[in-house]
Design a protein around this motif. Structure first.
Motif, PDB file in Angstrom:
ATOM      1  N   THR A 168      37.615  30.142  35.169  1.00 18.98           N
ATOM      2  CA  THR A 168      36.657  30.503  36.219  1.00 18.98           C
ATOM      3  C   THR A 168      36.984  31.829  36.885  1.00 18.98           C
ATOM      4  O   THR A 168      36.181  32.329  37.673  1.00 18.98           O
ATOM      5  CB  THR A 168      36.634  29.412  37.302  1.00 18.98           C
ATOM      6  N   ARG A 169      38.159  32.386  36.590  1.00 19.02           N
ATOM      7  CA  ARG A 169      38.695  33.603  37.222  1.00 19.02           C
ATOM      8  C   ARG A 169      38.837  33.439  38.733  1.00 19.02           C
ATOM      9  O   ARG A 169      38.785  34.410  39.493  1.00 19.02           O
ATOM     10  CB  ARG A 169      37.845  34.828  36.882  1.00 19.02           C
ATOM     11  N   LEU A 170      39.018  32.213  39.190  1.00 19.95           N
ATOM     12  CA  LEU A 170      39.178  31.938  40.616  1.00 19.95           C
ATOM     13  C   LEU A 170      40.658  31.976  40.973  1.00 19.95           C
ATOM     14  O   LEU A 170      41.477  31.303  40.350  1.00 19.95           O
ATOM     15  CB  LEU A 170      38.586  30.576  40.969  1.00 19.95           C
ATOM     16  N   ASP A 212      40.195  31.452  48.672  1.00 17.52           N
ATOM     17  CA  ASP A 212      40.004  31.760  47.259  1.00 17.52           C
ATOM     18  C   ASP A 212      39.119  32.987  47.110  1.00 17.52           C
ATOM     19  O   ASP A 212      38.354  33.350  48.008  1.00 17.52           O
ATOM     20  CB  ASP A 212      39.411  30.569  46.497  1.00 17.52           C
ATOM     21  N   ARG A 214      36.985  35.061  43.720  1.00 15.41           N
ATOM     22  CA  ARG A 214      36.689  35.094  42.291  1.00 15.41           C
ATOM     23  C   ARG A 214      36.909  36.514  41.775  1.00 15.41           C
ATOM     24  O   ARG A 214      36.246  37.458  42.216  1.00 15.41           O
ATOM     25  CB  ARG A 214      35.256  34.639  42.016  1.00 15.41           C
TER      26      ARG A 214
END
Length: 288
Positions: A168-170, A212, A214
């Motif tokens: 998710t590239r999170l 968080d 992204r």
């Protein structure tokens, strides 16, 4: 009372029977007690630095190595302080988790010398072990804070840690009194807004928040200790501003740029190595 008073010793405390011009008893010609003591202290300082560096090198991963992954490139710069007495307890980690995420962390134990490095080893290994549970970063810092409060008396430390999920590239992260990471994106740079979090070892009553962001292909994430940004002549805020400006000016994170050379250039652009504190810089370049 009667009697003859004893003769006073010569003014220079030499043996009256000594040859004129001879050195005092116990002192060799051409030698100086103060000079010998200074030389001995210097030798001890050199030996202490050698032992301290060897211990830290045995504890930490190779600081000059880069990690190439299918989704990111990770590079580290670790610059020791200029004086042996200033070598501190900075640490970092970049380790894959069983679920496929990447665990990233940077921390700093208060104090300098062998005691700080010994405590750093305990915290680094404890946090890395806790990360294998897959728990969120806020919980990891809560557990680490409990360790500091119960096992390391009169110790405080700061840390920032997070999970990067390549699917998710999170990037999900938390901090304990530590400078927030800097995000370099499309020719600009900014410091991320930090979730709540107090210094490790301060109190058990305040929770650690989680934030968080992204990440995108081409992004660069910088995690660092305060030795990079703080100097006697400036505070951390001014140092962070210098990093943000230098990251843009040097093209750090630009497509095709050499990440290793970019990190070296960044350290030089903000004043070079810190003579009074270690500098640790962990960079994550998202490739796709």
């Amino acid at each position: 009372m009667g009697g003859t008073r004893p003769a006073l010793p010569p003014a220079d405390d030499r043996d009256p029977g000594a040859t004129p011009g001879a050195a005092p008893v116990g002192i060799l010609p051409g030698k100086n007690i103060g000079g010998r003591r200074w030389a001995e202290r210097r030798e001890r300082a050199v030996e202490e630095r050698r032992v301290t560096l060897a211990l830290r090198e045995a504890i930490l991963p190779e600081p000059g190595a880069s990690i190439d992954l299918p989704y990111a490139r990770i590079a580290v710069r670790y610059v020791p302080a200029g004086r042996a007495s200033s070598l501190g307890g900075d640490w970092y980690d970049a380790a894959p988790l069983p679920d496929g995420r990447m665990f990233l962390a940077v921390g700093d134990v208060s104090g300098h010398g062998l005691p700080a490095i010994a405590e750093m080893a305990q915290l680094r290994h404890a946090l890395l072990g806790l990360s294998m549970t897959g728990a969120c970063p806020g919980m990891l810092l809560t557990w680490l804070n409990t360790l500091v409060l119960t096992r390391l008396d009169d110790t405080t430390a700061t840390a920032v840690c997070g999970h990067f999920d390549p699917a998710t590239r999170l990037f999900t992260w938390a901090q304990a009194g530590h400078p927030a990471p800097i995000l370099v994106r499309r020719g600009g740079a900014r410091q991320l807004g930090a979730p709540r979090g107090v210094v490790l070892g301060a109190t058990s009553s305040l929770p650690y928040g989680v934030a968080d962001v992204r990440l995108e292909p081409g992004d660069l994430l910088l995690m660092f200790t305060d030795g990079l940004v703080e100097r006697r002549s400036r505070d951390i805020g001014a140092g962070v501003s210098l990093i943000v400006e230098a990251a843009v000016a040097t093209g750090l994170g630009a497509a095709g740029a050499d990440l290793d050379a970019g990190l070296d250039g960044l350290v030089e652009a903000i004043g070079g190595p810190n003579p009074e504190d270690d500098t640790c810089l962990l960079a994550v370049a998202v490739t796709g």
